[in-house]
Design a protein around this motif. Structure first.
Motif, PDB file in Angstrom:
ATOM      1  N   ARG A 175       0.016  -5.675   0.823  1.00 10.86           N
ATOM      2  CA  ARG A 175      -0.446  -6.721  -0.093  1.00 10.86           C
ATOM      3  C   ARG A 175      -1.130  -6.150  -1.334  1.00 10.86           C
ATOM      4  NH1 ARG A 175      -3.521  -9.584   4.784  1.00 10.86           N
ATOM      5  NH2 ARG A 175      -3.965  -7.360   5.039  1.00 10.86           N
ATOM      6  N   GLY A 176      -1.208  -4.826  -1.402  1.00 10.80           N
ATOM      7  CA  GLY A 176      -1.863  -4.194  -2.534  1.00 10.80           C
ATOM      8  C   GLY A 176      -3.365  -4.123  -2.406  1.00 10.80           C
ATOM      9  N   GLU A 177      -3.895  -4.354  -1.209  1.00 12.35           N
ATOM     10  CA  GLU A 177      -5.337  -4.316  -0.991  1.00 12.35           C
ATOM     11  C   GLU A 177      -5.738  -2.948  -0.463  1.00 12.35           C
ATOM     12  OE1 GLU A 177      -6.225  -7.503   1.648  1.00 12.35           O
ATOM     13  OE2 GLU A 177      -5.612  -9.074   0.245  1.00 12.35           O
ATOM     14  N   VAL A 178      -6.859  -2.421  -0.938  1.00 12.48           N
ATOM     15  CA  VAL A 178      -7.331  -1.126  -0.462  1.00 12.48           C
ATOM     16  C   VAL A 178      -7.878  -1.300   0.954  1.00 12.48           C
ATOM     17  CG1 VAL A 178      -9.630  -1.416  -1.491  1.00 12.48           C
ATOM     18  CG2 VAL A 178      -8.774   0.880  -0.991  1.00 12.48           C
ATOM     19  N   VAL A 179      -7.381  -0.481   1.881  1.00 12.63           N
ATOM     20  CA  VAL A 179      -7.767  -0.614   3.285  1.00 12.63           C
ATOM     21  C   VAL A 179      -8.456   0.630   3.821  1.00 12.63           C
ATOM     22  CG1 VAL A 179      -6.022  -2.333   3.865  1.00 12.63           C
ATOM     23  CG2 VAL A 179      -5.438   0.102   3.991  1.00 12.63           C
ATOM     24  N   ALA A 180      -8.389   1.723   3.074  1.00 13.27           N
ATOM     25  CA  ALA A 180      -8.988   2.972   3.542  1.00 13.27           C
ATOM     26  C   ALA A 180      -9.054   3.956   2.394  1.00 13.27           C
ATOM     27  CB  ALA A 180      -8.170   3.555   4.696  1.00 13.27           C
ATOM     28  N   SER A 181      -9.661   5.082   2.691  1.00 13.25           N
ATOM     29  CA  SER A 181      -9.697   6.179   1.734  1.00 13.25           C
ATOM     30  C   SER A 181      -9.374   7.470   2.471  1.00 13.25           C
ATOM     31  CB  SER A 181     -11.082   6.284   1.086  1.00 13.25           C
ATOM     32  OG  SER A 181     -11.154   7.421   0.239  1.00 13.25           O
TER      33      SER A 181
END
Length: 218
Positions: A175-181
């Motif tokens: 969805r284009g959402e940041v979920v981790a790094s």
């Protein structure tokens, strides 16, 4: 002729469309793919990232970690790790909580999560120093977060752990959402001279994990 008939049937339901004589996926196909990916369990994030972490640690020669936002939104947590094989290395423990304001992974969240979330966090946060190099002023932190958003990676030098440099980049879902790094960490003396090359490696690794999660950059 048979293929054209199938394409027309898919187009009638919104799964395909024709533009300038070429066929492409329609909005229904994209929506279906996102629904499938969204239904995947959270463990798929660790599974998707594991081989990339192993490759990153091996090629960069430093420890590589997967960091996610804690459920309470007040810290970052290591979800997985692959440590460097060198004797002098950054050692991480899966499940460790790390501060947001003075870690690269935390600044990635501030840079790429919705602006309303970042503003709410900054408004309520207390920027307590972890080391002598930790940023404790909100104005300075805002400037650093803006740089992360522009450059795509966050770099910290001894801010969360004395003598340790960290390079972090964002991982996005379908969805284009940041979920981790993804985080690459090691002794400052070894990492700082290679910041440009290691930053590129982290960026490539983040892109590869994101693609495994179904993300396609525009």
């Amino acid at each position: 002729t048979s293929l054209l008939g199938l394409l027309r049937g898919l187009a009638a339901e919104g799964y395909a469309l024709q533009r300038d004589g070429a066929w492409a996926l329609g909005p229904e196909a994209v929506g279906l793919a996102r629904a499938i990916l969204a239904a995947q369990p959270a463990d798929d994030l660790v599974t998707a990232a594991r081989p990339i972490l192993e490759r990153l640690a091996d090629t960069a020669g430093e420890s590589a970690m997967l960091s996610v936002l804690a459920p309470d939104g007040r810290a970052m947590i290591y979800a997985d790790k692959v440590e460097s094989r060198t004797a002098l290395r950054f050692a991480a423990t899966v499940g460790d909580r790390r501060p947001i304001h003075c870690t690269g992974a935390g600044r990635v969240m501030l840079a790429f999560r919705p602006a309303a979330w970042a503003e709410a966090w900054l408004r309520d946060a207390r920027l307590s120093p972890v080391t002598a190099a930790s940023v404790t002023q909100k104005r300075e932190l805002r400037r650093l977060v803006a740089e992360v958003r522009e450059r795509g990676v966050a770099v910290t030098l001894g801010e969360a752990t004395e003598g340790v440099a960290g390079i972090s980049g964002p991982v996005f879902d379908a969805r284009g959402e940041v979920v981790a790094s993804l985080v690459l960490a090691g002794p400052i003396a070894r990492v700082e001279p290679k910041l440009k090359d290691l930053s590129r490696r982290v960026t490539e690794a983040c892109r590869d994990v994101s693609r495994r999660l179904g993300h396609r950059s525009r």
